[in-house]
Design a protein around this motif. Sequence first.
Motif, short mmCIF file in Angstrom:
data_model
loop_
_atom_site.label_atom_id
_atom_site.label_comp_id
_atom_site.label_asym_id
_atom_site.label_seq_id
_atom_site.Cartn_x
_atom_site.Cartn_y
_atom_site.Cartn_z
N PHE A 298 0.87 -1.31 0.07
CA PHE A 298 0.02 -0.07 0.15
C PHE A 298 1.00 1.09 -0.13
CE2 PHE A 298 -2.34 -3.29 2.16
CZ PHE A 298 -3.46 -3.33 1.45
N CYS A 299 0.80 2.29 -0.87
CA CYS A 299 1.44 3.37 -0.96
C CYS A 299 0.51 4.46 -1.41
CB CYS A 299 2.49 3.31 -1.94
SG CYS A 299 2.27 2.78 -3.60
N ASP A 300 1.18 5.85 -1.24
CA ASP A 300 0.44 6.93 -1.67
C ASP A 300 0.25 6.85 -2.99
OD1 ASP A 300 0.13 9.64 -2.13
OD2 ASP A 300 1.05 10.18 -0.27
N PRO A 301 -0.80 7.29 -3.65
CA PRO A 301 -1.04 7.14 -5.05
C PRO A 301 0.07 8.30 -5.76
CG PRO A 301 -3.04 7.94 -3.89
CD PRO A 301 -2.17 7.36 -2.83
N ASP A 302 0.17 9.25 -5.18
CA ASP A 302 1.12 10.52 -5.68
C ASP A 302 2.55 10.08 -5.42
OD1 ASP A 302 -1.08 11.37 -6.47
OD2 ASP A 302 -1.52 12.60 -4.71
N ASP A 303 2.97 9.33 -4.66
CA ASP A 303 4.23 8.88 -4.46
C ASP A 303 4.68 7.37 -4.60
OD1 ASP A 303 7.13 8.80 -3.99
OD2 ASP A 303 6.73 9.32 -1.60
N LYS A 304 5.09 7.10 -5.74
CA LYS A 304 5.37 5.23 -5.63
C LYS A 304 6.85 5.06 -5.90
CE LYS A 304 0.71 4.24 -7.58
NZ LYS A 304 -0.12 4.07 -8.57
N THR A 305 7.57 6.13 -5.31
CA THR A 305 9.11 5.77 -5.25
C THR A 305 9.27 4.79 -4.14
OG1 THR A 305 9.13 7.34 -3.41
CG2 THR A 305 9.69 8.15 -5.90
N HIS A 306 10.38 4.13 -4.30
CA HIS A 306 10.77 2.91 -3.45
C HIS A 306 11.88 3.33 -2.72
CE1 HIS A 306 11.37 -1.04 -1.37
NE2 HIS A 306 10.08 -1.06 -1.78
N ASN A 307 11.94 3.31 -1.40
CA ASN A 307 13.45 3.59 -0.65
C ASN A 307 14.53 2.64 -0.86
OD1 ASN A 307 12.79 1.88 0.93
ND2 ASN A 307 12.79 3.05 2.91
N LYS A 308 14.25 1.62 -1.48
CA LYS A 308 15.41 0.52 -1.65
C LYS A 308 15.50 0.13 -3.11
CE LYS A 308 15.32 -3.01 1.17
NZ LYS A 308 14.77 -4.36 1.85
N PHE A 309 15.11 1.21 -4.03
CA PHE A 309 15.10 0.92 -5.45
C PHE A 309 16.61 0.72 -5.98
CE2 PHE A 309 15.34 1.89 -9.87
CZ PHE A 309 14.25 1.19 -10.49
N ASP A 310 17.61 1.62 -5.03
CA ASP A 310 18.62 1.66 -5.58
C ASP A 310 19.45 0.25 -5.62
OD1 ASP A 310 18.40 4.44 -6.23
OD2 ASP A 310 19.62 5.13 -4.54
N GLN A 311 19.13 -0.36 -4.69
CA GLN A 311 19.59 -1.60 -4.31
C GLN A 311 19.30 -2.68 -5.45
OE1 GLN A 311 18.74 -3.21 -0.62
NE2 GLN A 311 19.26 -1.46 0.55
N VAL A 312 18.45 -2.40 -6.03
CA VAL A 312 18.01 -3.39 -7.29
C VAL A 312 18.18 -2.68 -8.69
CG1 VAL A 312 16.45 -4.77 -5.93
CG2 VAL A 312 15.72 -2.79 -7.46
N ALA A 313 18.51 -1.51 -8.61
CA ALA A 313 18.53 -0.54 -10.11
C ALA A 313 19.15 -1.42 -11.09
CB ALA A 313 19.09 0.74 -9.66
N ASN A 314 20.57 -1.99 -10.77
CA ASN A 314 21.20 -2.54 -12.02
C ASN A 314 20.80 -4.03 -12.30
OD1 ASN A 314 22.80 -0.37 -12.13
ND2 ASN A 314 24.07 -0.84 -10.50
N THR A 315 19.68 -4.53 -11.67
CA THR A 315 19.48 -5.79 -11.97
C THR A 315 19.02 -6.13 -13.55
OG1 THR A 315 18.38 -6.01 -9.91
CG2 THR A 315 17.89 -7.81 -11.38
N GLU A 316 19.57 -6.72 -14.25
CA GLU A 316 19.44 -7.03 -15.56
C GLU A 316 17.93 -7.91 -15.67
OE1 GLU A 316 22.61 -7.95 -17.77
OE2 GLU A 316 22.78 -5.96 -18.68
N MET A 317 17.11 -7.57 -16.66
CA MET A 317 15.90 -8.33 -16.77
C MET A 317 15.33 -8.57 -18.29
SD MET A 317 13.82 -6.74 -13.60
CE MET A 317 12.63 -8.12 -13.68
N MET A 318 14.78 -9.61 -18.46
CA MET A 318 14.48 -9.85 -20.05
C MET A 318 12.94 -9.27 -20.07
SD MET A 318 15.32 -10.91 -22.83
CE MET A 318 16.79 -11.97 -22.66
N LEU A 319 12.86 -8.12 -20.59
CA LEU A 319 11.38 -7.51 -20.58
C LEU A 319 10.84 -7.51 -21.68
CD1 LEU A 319 12.10 -4.33 -18.51
CD2 LEU A 319 11.19 -6.56 -17.57
N TYR A 320 9.59 -8.00 -21.78
CA TYR A 320 8.77 -8.19 -22.98
C TYR A 320 7.60 -7.16 -22.99
CZ TYR A 320 6.98 -11.00 -27.30
OH TYR A 320 6.55 -11.53 -28.52
N SER A 321 7.84 -5.91 -23.58
CA SER A 321 6.96 -4.93 -23.47
C SER A 321 5.84 -5.07 -24.35
CB SER A 321 7.70 -3.66 -23.76
OG SER A 321 7.99 -3.38 -25.25
N ALA A 322 4.74 -4.38 -24.12
CA ALA A 322 3.27 -4.48 -24.91
C ALA A 322 3.93 -3.81 -26.18
CB ALA A 322 2.39 -3.50 -24.12
N CYS A 323 4.72 -2.98 -26.34
CA CYS A 323 5.13 -2.20 -27.65
C CYS A 323 6.05 -3.56 -28.50
CB CYS A 323 6.17 -1.26 -27.33
SG CYS A 323 5.28 0.27 -27.61
#
Lengths: 674, 674
Positions: A298-323
């Motif tokens: 549950f988070c503030d709808p106007d603030d969806k930042t995550h305080n530990k995002f930096d810890q995963v920022a460099n994770t490489e992922m295989m993304l299959y976008s809608a585009c």
Amino acid sequence: MDPQVEQQLAPLRARCKDQGDIVRQLKESGAPEVDVKREVQELKNRKKELEDMILSLSPTDTFDRAKMNDLIKRRFFYDISFAIYGGITGQYDFGPMGCDLVDNMLAEWQKHFVIQERMLKVNCSILTSEVVLKASGHVDKFADYMVKDVKTGECFRLDHLIKQHFEKKLSEKKTSQEERETINRKITLLDGMTMEEMDRIVKQYDMKSPLTGNDLSDAMEFNLMFPIYIGPSGNLKGYLRPETAQGIFVNFKRLLEYNQGKLPFACAQVGNAYRNEISPRSGLLRVREFTMAEIEHFCDPDDKTHNKFDQVANTEMMLYSACAQMDGESPRKMTISEAVRGGLVANETLGYYMARIQQYLLKIGINPKKLRFRQHLNNEMAHYACDCWDAECLTSYGWIECVGCADRSAYDLSQHTKGSGVKLCIERPLKEPKMVESFIAVPDKGAIGKAFKKDAKAVQEALAALSNEDAEKMDKALTETGEYDLNGYKLTRAMIPSFKREQKKVHVEEVIPSVIEPSFGIGRVFYSLLEHSFRVREDDDKRTFFSLPAVVAPIKVSVLPLSNKQEFVPFTTKLADALTELNLLVRVDDSTGSIGRRYARTDEIAIPFGVTVDFDTVNNVPHTVTLRERDSTEQVRIPIDDVPLTVKKLADGKIQWKEVTDKWPRFIAQETTK
Amino acid sequence: MDPQVEQQLAPLRARCKDQGDIVRQLKESGAPEVDVKREVQELKNRKKELEDMILSLSPTDTFDRAKMNDLIKRRFFYDISFAIYGGITGQYDFGPMGCDLVDNMLAEWQKHFVIQERMLKVNCSILTSEVVLKASGHVDKFADYMVKDVKTGECFRLDHLIKQHFEKKLSEKKTSQEERETINRKITLLDGMTMEEMDRIVKQYDMKSPLTGNDLSDAMEFNLMFPIYIGPSGNLKGYLRPETAQGIFVNFKRLLEYNQGKLPFACAQVGNAYRNEISPRSGLLRVREFTMAEIEHFCDPDDKTHNKFDQVANTEMMLYSACAQMDGESPRKMTISEAVRGGLVANETLGYYMARIQQYLLKIGINPKKLRFRQHLNNEMAHYACDCWDAECLTSYGWIECVGCADRSAYDLSQHTKGSGVKLCIERPLKEPKMVESFIAVPDKGAIGKAFKKDAKAVQEALAALSNEDAEKMDKALTETGEYDLNGYKLTRAMIPSFKREQKKVHVEEVIPSVIEPSFGIGRVFYSLLEHSFRVREDDDKRTFFSLPAVVAPIKVSVLPLSNKQEFVPFTTKLADALTELNLLVRVDDSTGSIGRRYARTDEIAIPFGVTVDFDTVNNVPHTVTLRERDSTEQVRIPIDDVPLTVKKLADGKIQWKEVTDKWPRFIAQETTK
């Protein structure tokens, strides 16, 4: 990819892109939804063609499902429920191996998510009141279409029935080329059809029951929830929950309190859920009773930042976008940070969980080359969701959805606020206080007291809680009809002679939190893990085994006396007890049979480490044993007293096998399997 | 016990003994069961009088249930399900605290039983086919009696209704002394009455619905299982399982195979079970959805020794034998070895599990003074059981059954052998081979092949598997009627022209294993544990808390900055992360409020250890913090880097608090709660 392969794929990619462009165009021009839907369906079919081709062109996968299923059944990983009574489709019993593997997967899940992220946890009723599932939308919408054999009552899922009928037609020689094309077009469109469209097809082709040849009923909706009548009177209707999430939503207020009123916070629940599938197939992938592990963040709808995002920022992922899906392109590898910064993934919190999901799946042994995150196409997504990605695993059934990760916005809490009348929201301080105008009923307290007696207070409170809109509505109704029904109380103009407008300074605003939901189908992850870790020894194709990481392997270590000579017994007993003392699940195999054959047996059930007590153990001081690793079949000679802690560290992933082979002398022996 | 107290109890003890002797006499003289049952019921009532008196004479227990429930609700240990929709009786949602406590209890259970005893484990379907529960006896016998309000359909449990009616009568002044005595006698006998007897009472006293005053229906049986229709056709009936045990029994054959055909072995299952209680009350003690943890230990019926019995032989236990109950005596403390050797407990394996159950309960925090093992009286026991003991915990609801431990003999496996036609037994080598006579059908293979085509093989096999009795029956039927139905195949004399007798030497006999079953009602253990660990601080009766052992406490450690000064943040964050790294569940409380008030908050949710970061932490090198223990409220000053491992060892029970106070200097500080 290989340029030659790319050449073969190019026309299929182009077909996707053409169709993707049609969809984009229709959307931009605001075309009717039904038209968009039809074209999206065609897009999906072209995508599937492309994927099938990619799979058929990739280096041959030697996976043999029959072989794996034989091992699963023989060593009782799982089996169909109530097998001695003939079994029952869509339900499975997990034997010792399956049960421990699932438990270990869940224990790791618990550490990875609940403990590491300091989440709250709940365990809610599976028997769920109808009113809860009415509010969530499941009572009205959680359905599949079916038809019945009018004589036997046998049911068939409508889309499966039609597809089966068409496939039979295609296999018949007498079917003309023209008919074939028509049928192929219809199969293509099947997934996106309404019930009425499918029903027309059944009638047009005069389809009958494939089992009896009897006539079929009209198509009907079938709600997939199991109804339950709670209590003996049969008056209180409920259902077995179709997902675990609702239990978290209805407890939101208490959880927020527990968290001292602060956002963000996450709450997890692990437990069973139920769907009364019309005709379950595909083994563990479609069952009636299954385990889910869900997180609601549950988070503030106007603030969806995550305080530990930096810890995963460099994770490489295989993304299959809608585009990419619309353009006929392949999934792309990128870091989650690139995906979030570039706007592909809607926000940091969603991206954070996607990365954490991937870390978890790899930790338990999912093959990274057979994992991708696929974004939902616009029309796949629930209308309230902002963005949704599925972690998909490649199996012999194709790419299957194992974990969903969706930003569900304020939908669920809004629904339960409406349904229960209890506000499921937070109060957010305004940066600056603001003036708001209220439209307020001014009741005649005497009249209300006289009319409602002991209920008068409740009526007064309901009046005070009216929204501006409802107050306006009431005023209008009292003027026009003289009456208004407020929560079952009939109010008259005499009770509410007037309304007034008031300016009030407010310092907080009520906000419904957004929900980010990672949702794990544990059975599907479990099945994918089995396929990904199934191995056949190169030198003997009868020796099959599961190469599960030690952290989730059901039994951590085997203890094998070289033979059943009495002199080995004190050593095996003492060693097994010392290992058990460290809470490691141990298997002692003192059955007859060569040591090689017994290694093969322990390999089959994925035991990662094996200790053998032999004559050198008995005769030499210090007493030593051999320690063997399952995947490499390498062995070292190690003092018996060093075994328990070494195995414990290996099992917990604190050290790697290489550290063992570096430290202790290699032991070379023939692995006789005969 | 105090001699004065004993004097008061003596007449009640004598009353029990008198009645116990009557029961014994009746049994010896082979009196009809209904007479024995009536007298046993009277015995039970006298026992209850005695126990109530003992409880009322024991030193006053200051336990305050309302106070505990307030804490449970306020800090969301558990609450009624779907509370925002008005809730639903007999179902509970476990909040973060309750959920973690249960999970930790189960994790400890897993270590204590499954890992230490190297048990097998299964996880079976909750949706259970009717045929399985037909065989187990639940479809026919798992029922309570009830009556319905004829107008509203409201249901009442028959015994509750009668008791409530009688209690009201007793409270009315106009009820004569004679009537009172009659009523009291009837209340006494209520527990042992048949449905017909109770129904007569309802009619004789012209009882009406206590809610509406409407007439009541005739009494009826109400099966406590929730029916479920599996699949869309509604043809496949099942139930939500009423216990987890059946899943183990139906998988016996595979489990035996998994164990390489050897006895003894044990299999455990943890999971939900369901009972549709007519009118659940008493909070968590009687609910519709609950968690069980059951073990089925399969052993040779002629050898119920246990190879680890010596390890528990000296365990002292409070045993309340059937004899003591009949004689009005108190439970007696003795070692389990005395109890088994003396024949009080039926066999070693049963005794072993009783001792292990006690060890487990004490480990998680059950008060040893409020624990006893009560033997079932003869008529309480299921007719097939040899011996049965309940671990009972004393709570404010009286002594409640938390764990059953029964020797169920061969009952369950026999039932499922009959029900499924699959033999659930072992082959036991005979000491000496013996000759047995077989009566064997001699078929005309040609005739059978012609009649049954591809099914001929199945018919041949069925003929070969015939028991002597069935072969005799077939021979007789073929002679008399010329026909016999074998598993749906119609056989004629022409197909089986003759039978022959053959002598065969056999080396093994088929034996159905006995089952020893420890069965935990997790919710009841959980509730008893809460009562047993509820505390009120001596110096402040508003400060309530749970004194749970660290091993099951939901959160292991709190981290509290002395105030919300920015300079504390790096220390609290680093420390909390280091603790989390060790997989400890951590609670950081950086809310405003005095440190004393925050300690009180963490005590409430049973956090056993608390670390405070203060000015000395920031200013001194090496940086030190205070570490506090919940029950004693003692504190030490300890270098911050030593905290994680120290707390980890405390939480795992590897070291005791005393070792910490011995090692580090005591820290004295005022605990301000204001």
